[in-house]
Scaffold this motif. Structure first.
Motif, mmCIF file in Angstrom:
data_model
loop_
_atom_site.group_PDB
_atom_site.id
_atom_site.type_symbol
_atom_site.label_atom_id
_atom_site.label_comp_id
_atom_site.label_asym_id
_atom_site.label_seq_id
_atom_site.Cartn_x
_atom_site.Cartn_y
_atom_site.Cartn_z
ATOM 1 N N ARG A 1 -6.309 5.531 -2.917
ATOM 2 C CA ARG A 1 -7.005 4.586 -2.026
ATOM 3 C C ARG A 1 -7.694 3.489 -2.832
ATOM 4 N NH1 ARG A 1 -8.302 9.387 0.634
ATOM 5 N NH2 ARG A 1 -10.373 9.430 -0.345
ATOM 6 N N GLU A 2 -8.296 3.868 -3.958
ATOM 7 C CA GLU A 2 -8.963 2.872 -4.797
ATOM 8 C C GLU A 2 -7.973 1.843 -5.324
ATOM 9 O OE1 GLU A 2 -11.078 4.877 -7.882
ATOM 10 O OE2 GLU A 2 -12.242 6.112 -6.491
ATOM 11 N N LEU A 3 -6.810 2.313 -5.757
ATOM 12 C CA LEU A 3 -5.806 1.383 -6.270
ATOM 13 C C LEU A 3 -5.293 0.453 -5.180
ATOM 14 C CD1 LEU A 3 -3.381 3.114 -8.810
ATOM 15 C CD2 LEU A 3 -5.148 1.416 -9.223
ATOM 16 N N THR A 4 -5.013 0.999 -4.000
ATOM 17 C CA THR A 4 -4.520 0.144 -2.915
ATOM 18 C C THR A 4 -5.568 -0.902 -2.550
ATOM 19 O OG1 THR A 4 -5.268 1.733 -1.230
ATOM 20 C CG2 THR A 4 -2.981 1.897 -1.959
ATOM 21 N N ASP A 5 -6.835 -0.521 -2.587
ATOM 22 C CA ASP A 5 -7.904 -1.470 -2.260
ATOM 23 C C ASP A 5 -7.982 -2.578 -3.315
ATOM 24 O OD1 ASP A 5 -10.326 -2.262 -0.688
ATOM 25 O OD2 ASP A 5 -11.322 -1.844 -2.584
ATOM 26 N N ASN B 1 0.836 -1.210 0.000
ATOM 27 C CA ASN B 1 0.000 0.000 0.000
ATOM 28 C C ASN B 1 0.869 1.257 0.000
ATOM 29 O OD1 ASN B 1 -2.247 -1.609 0.047
ATOM 30 N ND2 ASN B 1 -2.692 -1.328 2.219
ATOM 31 N N ALA B 2 1.968 1.220 0.779
ATOM 32 C CA ALA B 2 2.857 2.372 0.842
ATOM 33 C C ALA B 2 3.549 2.600 -0.505
ATOM 34 C CB ALA B 2 3.904 2.164 1.936
ATOM 35 N N TYR B 3 3.904 1.518 -1.178
ATOM 36 C CA TYR B 3 4.521 1.628 -2.499
ATOM 37 C C TYR B 3 3.585 2.369 -3.457
ATOM 38 C CZ TYR B 3 6.637 0.309 -6.957
ATOM 39 O OH TYR B 3 7.206 0.352 -8.209
ATOM 40 N N ILE B 4 2.318 1.992 -3.428
ATOM 41 C CA ILE B 4 1.350 2.616 -4.335
ATOM 42 C C ILE B 4 1.113 4.074 -3.965
ATOM 43 C CG2 ILE B 4 -1.058 2.575 -5.122
ATOM 44 C CD1 ILE B 4 -0.955 -0.508 -4.743
ATOM 45 N N THR B 5 0.800 4.328 -2.705
ATOM 46 C CA THR B 5 0.454 5.694 -2.299
ATOM 47 C C THR B 5 1.647 6.641 -2.377
ATOM 48 O OG1 THR B 5 0.838 5.115 0.035
ATOM 49 C CG2 THR B 5 -1.419 4.940 -0.781
ATOM 50 N N SER B 6 2.874 6.112 -2.239
ATOM 51 C CA SER B 6 4.048 6.991 -2.286
ATOM 52 C C SER B 6 4.184 7.669 -3.644
ATOM 53 C CB SER B 6 5.319 6.214 -1.948
ATOM 54 O OG SER B 6 5.617 5.253 -2.951
#
Length: 204
Positions: free
Chosen positions: A191-195, A94-99
């Protein structure tokens, strides 16, 4: 106080190179690669002559290499710090994506400039930049993260390299869409992508 050599250059010379690189990033982000000339960069950097650029960089390819290296390192450092804060592999993914989206929010010019350079290489409109573009597009660290998460039992992924490409491809497309259409809720897209990827990597 006199300047002292650093890697064969003085602090003053390093500061000037950094100023030129930052001005190039801003110019690429604002007017795109085609219109980015040494004259346009001079205007952004408030330099009196293009000779001050050619003193530090032999040509546009060398300058773009340094620009790409600067952006990629800045983004990688921010991403590494963010991932290190997480204690689970799901959290790290999740951190990889949101970063990526955090970086784009904090450094929009850097993100747009990197997109310009990557597209330039993809379209074969520049020579000598393939290696830096590969560095910018590399998913090697993500593959390692996914593989380690599988071994820890947090993920169930038949082919981590393919999943890494899917994750990075989704990120890149959302970033590109945002840059084209100025999506307001960028954090919501993150958030949508991490989900989505949290669901599709769930262990059985």
């Amino acid at each position: 106080m006199p300047s002292h050599p650093v890697h064969g250059r003085t602090f003053t010379q390093d500061a000037r190179r950094a100023q030129i690189v930052e001005a190039t990033i801003e110019t690429l982000a604002e007017i795109g690669y085609t219109k980015t000339s040494f004259t346009a960069i001079c205007r952004h950097a408030n330099l009196s002559s293009t000779g001050l650029i050619t003193y530090h960089f032999t040509g546009k390819p060398q300058l773009l290499r340094e620009v790409t290296r600067t952006i990629v390192e800045k983004a990688r450092e921010a991403r590494t710090r963010r991932i290190a804060q997480e204690t689970t592999y799901r959290g790290k993914l999740n951190a990889y994506i949101t970063s990526h989206f955090d970086f784009m929010s904090c450094y929009p010019a850097h993100a747009r400039a990197l997109t310009e350079i990557v597209e330039l290489v993809r379209e074969r409109r520049a020579l000598g930049l393939d290696d830096v573009a590969r560095s910018a597009l590399s998913v090697e660290s993500l593959v390692v993260l996914l593989e380690e998460g599988c071994r820890a039992g947090e993920f169930r992924i038949p082919d981590p390299p393919v999943m890494a490409l899917a994750v990075q491809g989704a990120i890149d497309n959302v970033v590109r869409h945002h840059q084209l259409f100025s999506v307001a809720d960028l954090s919501g897209r993150a958030r949508e992508l991490t989900d989505i990827f949290d669901r599709c990597t769930q262990p059985a």
